[in-house]
Write an enzyme that holds these catalytic residues in place. Structure first.
Site, PDB file in Angstrom:
ATOM      1  N   GLY A  59      14.914  -8.254  -7.735  1.00 32.27           N
ATOM      2  CA  GLY A  59      14.242  -7.590  -6.626  1.00 32.27           C
ATOM      3  C   GLY A  59      13.487  -6.374  -7.127  1.00 32.27           C
ATOM      4  N   GLU A 116      10.522  -4.155 -15.925  1.00 34.90           N
ATOM      5  CA  GLU A 116       9.367  -4.988 -15.554  1.00 34.90           C
ATOM      6  C   GLU A 116       8.373  -4.137 -14.778  1.00 34.90           C
ATOM      7  OE1 GLU A 116       8.300  -9.123 -13.152  1.00 34.90           O
ATOM      8  OE2 GLU A 116      10.155  -8.065 -12.712  1.00 34.90           O
ATOM      9  N   HIS A 171      13.546 -18.842 -12.046  1.00 28.16           N
ATOM     10  CA  HIS A 171      14.094 -18.749 -10.692  1.00 28.16           C
ATOM     11  C   HIS A 171      13.978 -20.091  -9.972  1.00 28.16           C
ATOM     12  CE1 HIS A 171      14.541 -14.289 -10.430  1.00 28.16           C
ATOM     13  NE2 HIS A 171      13.647 -14.342 -11.413  1.00 28.16           N
TER      14      HIS A 171
END
Length: 369
Positions: free
Chosen positions: A182, A212, A25
Site C-alpha cells: 500500500g 518505492e 501480485h
C-alpha cells in the site's frame, strides 16, 4: 558476472530461460477476459464496456501515470471481481498457467486476504480458495512450476497481526510468508511492529514493500526496526550511493549494510517506471546495483497493469544494459537463493532445473524439452 560483449538475446531465448519470481501480485495479473466474465457473473461495473481488449488498454493507460496512488486505483476492478471462492480459485489457477507458459519455475504470489471478504468469505476460506487454484495450476503444468502464497496486510489498515497469524497458521499448507503493501507515505512499516515481532518469534519469513514511493527512512525502518528478510522494490537505496564525476562510487552506511547482509531487492523495472520510482529504463538503479553486486532480483509486480511478463522484464534489461544469458542466470540464482523455501528445496531447484536450463540454452538446446 556480466558477459563480455554477449551475443544479443532473442525474446524466444529469454522466454525459455528458467525464471524465479518473488514479487507478483495476484490481483495485478488477471487476464482481461477473465475480468470481463467474472464482472458479468457478480454484477461488478467495469470502467469500459468494449470487451477484453479495450479493458486491457484501460488498465495499462490508467497505470501509466507516474503516480503510485493512481496506479493502486486500478485494483478496485480486479479485487472487485475476486470476492468468491470460485473466482479466487480461477484467478489463481490461470496465474500459474500464465507463469508456467512464461518459463517461471518458482513463484511467490502475494495478495491481501482482507480485501477478498466482501462476499462473505472468511480469511481462511480466501487462502484455501487461492491454494486450490495454485495446486490445480501446478498439476496442469505437469508440476514444472512451484507456486507459494505470500499473505499481505495493507499498511493503512489495522489487520496486520491478524494476517500475520493467518500466514503462520497456513505456512505448512502453501503459504511462504508475509508482506505489507500500500501507499508508503504516512504509513511507515513501524505501525505494524507487533506483527513483525510476532513473525520473528514464530521463525516466519516476511518481506516489506519499502523504498518505492518513499525514500531511505522507509528502507531503514523495514530492515532495522522490523527485521525484513527482503525489500519489496527497494529502488530508493540508490539515494545512499554517490557516484563522483571521476566514476568513483561511495556507499552510505545503509546501502553498505544492505549489500553486506545480502538483503534481497525485489526490483520491478516496468512497474517502477509507471509509478515514477525510476525515470527511464536506462536510468533504473538496477544497472548500478547489479554492477555493485547487490542481491538484485527481477520481478513483474503487476503483469496486467504493466502489460508485462518475466520474459519482457528480462528482455528489456538485456536490451538496455547489454545483458547476456550469464547475467540473467545471475539474477535468477539471486532470486532462488532468496526465496522463502526450505534450503534443500532451493538447492534442488538450482541444481536440477535452473543451472541445467541455462547450460542447455547456452549450448543451443531447448531446456523445455
Amino acid at each position: 558476472m556480466q558477459d563480455s560483449a554477449p551475443t544479443p538475446l532473442t525474446e524466444e531465448q529469454v522466454r525459455r530461460a528458467p525464471k524465479v519470481l518473488l514479487h507478483d501480485h495476484l490481483d495485478g495479473g488477471l487476464r482481461p477476459q477473465t475480468i470481463v466474465e467474472l464482472a458479468a457473473e457478480c454484477g461488478h461495473e467495469l470502467p469500459v464496456d468494449g470487451g477484453a481488449e479495450e479493458l486491457g488498454r484501460w488498465f495499462a493507460e490508467s497505470a501509466d501515470s507516474g503516480s503510485l496512488e493512481r496506479y493502486l486505483e486500478t485494483f478496485d476492478h480486479t479485487v472487485g471481481v475476486m470476492q468468491t471462492a470460485s473466482a479466487l480459485t480461477r484467478v489463481a489457477r490461470e496465474c500459474v498457467e500464465d507463469l508456467a507458459a512464461d518459463g517461471v519455475v518458482y513463484a511467490e504470489i502475494r495478495y491481501a486476504p482482507e480485501q477478498h471478504v466482501e462476499g462473505g468469505l472468511s480469511l481462511d476460506e480466501v487462502v484455501a480458495a487461492v491454494e486450490q487454484g495454485f495446486e490445480e495450476g501446478c498439476a496442469a503444468a505437469g508440476d514444472r512450476i512451484v507456486v507459494r502464497q505470500l499473505l499481505t496486510a495493507m499498511r493503512h489498515q489495522a489487520r496486520s497481526m491478524e494476517i500475520a497469524e493467518l500466514a503462520v497458521a497456513w505456512r505448512d499448507r502453501g503459504v511462504a510468508g508475509f508482506d505489507i503493501a500500500g501507499a508508503e507515505a504516512g504509513y511507515p512499516p513501524t505501525r505494524h511492529l507487533d506483527a513483525f515481532e510476532y513473525l520473528q518469534r514464530e521463525n516466519s519469513h516476511f518481506t516489506i514493500h519499502a523504498g518505492e514511493a518513499f525514500g531511505l527512512p522507509s528502507i531503514w525502518q523495514a530492515i532495522q526496526w522490523c527485521g525484513a528478510d527482503r525489500l519489496g522494490h527497494g529502488v530508493r537505496i540508490i539515494d545512499d550511493i554517490t557516484v563522483a564525476e571521476d566514476g568513483t562510487i561511495e556507499l552510505g552506511r545503509l546501502a553498505a549494510y544492505v549489500r553486506d547482509k545480502r538483503i534481497p531487492l525485489e526490483m520491478c523495472p516496468s512497474s517502477n517506471l509507471q509509478t515514477g520510482a525510476a525515470a527511464s529504463m536506462a536510468e533504473h538503479p538496477i544497472g548500478l546495483l547489479k554492477q555493485l553486486r547487490f542481491r538484485v532480483t527481477i520481478n513483474t509486480d503487476n503483469r496486467l497493469m504493466s502489460g508485462t511478463s518475466m520474459t519482457q522484464e528480462m528482455a528489456l534489461l538485456a536490451e538496455t544494459f547489454g545483458y547476456g544469458l550469464r547475467d540473467l542466470e545471475w539474477f535468477t540464482l539471486n532470486a532462488m537463493k532468496s526465496a522463502f523455501l526450505p534450503f534443500d528445496q532451493r538447492l534442488e531447484l538450482i541444481s536440477s532445473v535452473i543451472k541445467p536450463g541455462y547450460a542447455a540454452l547456452a549450448g543451443g538446446v531447448d531446456p523445455l524439452g
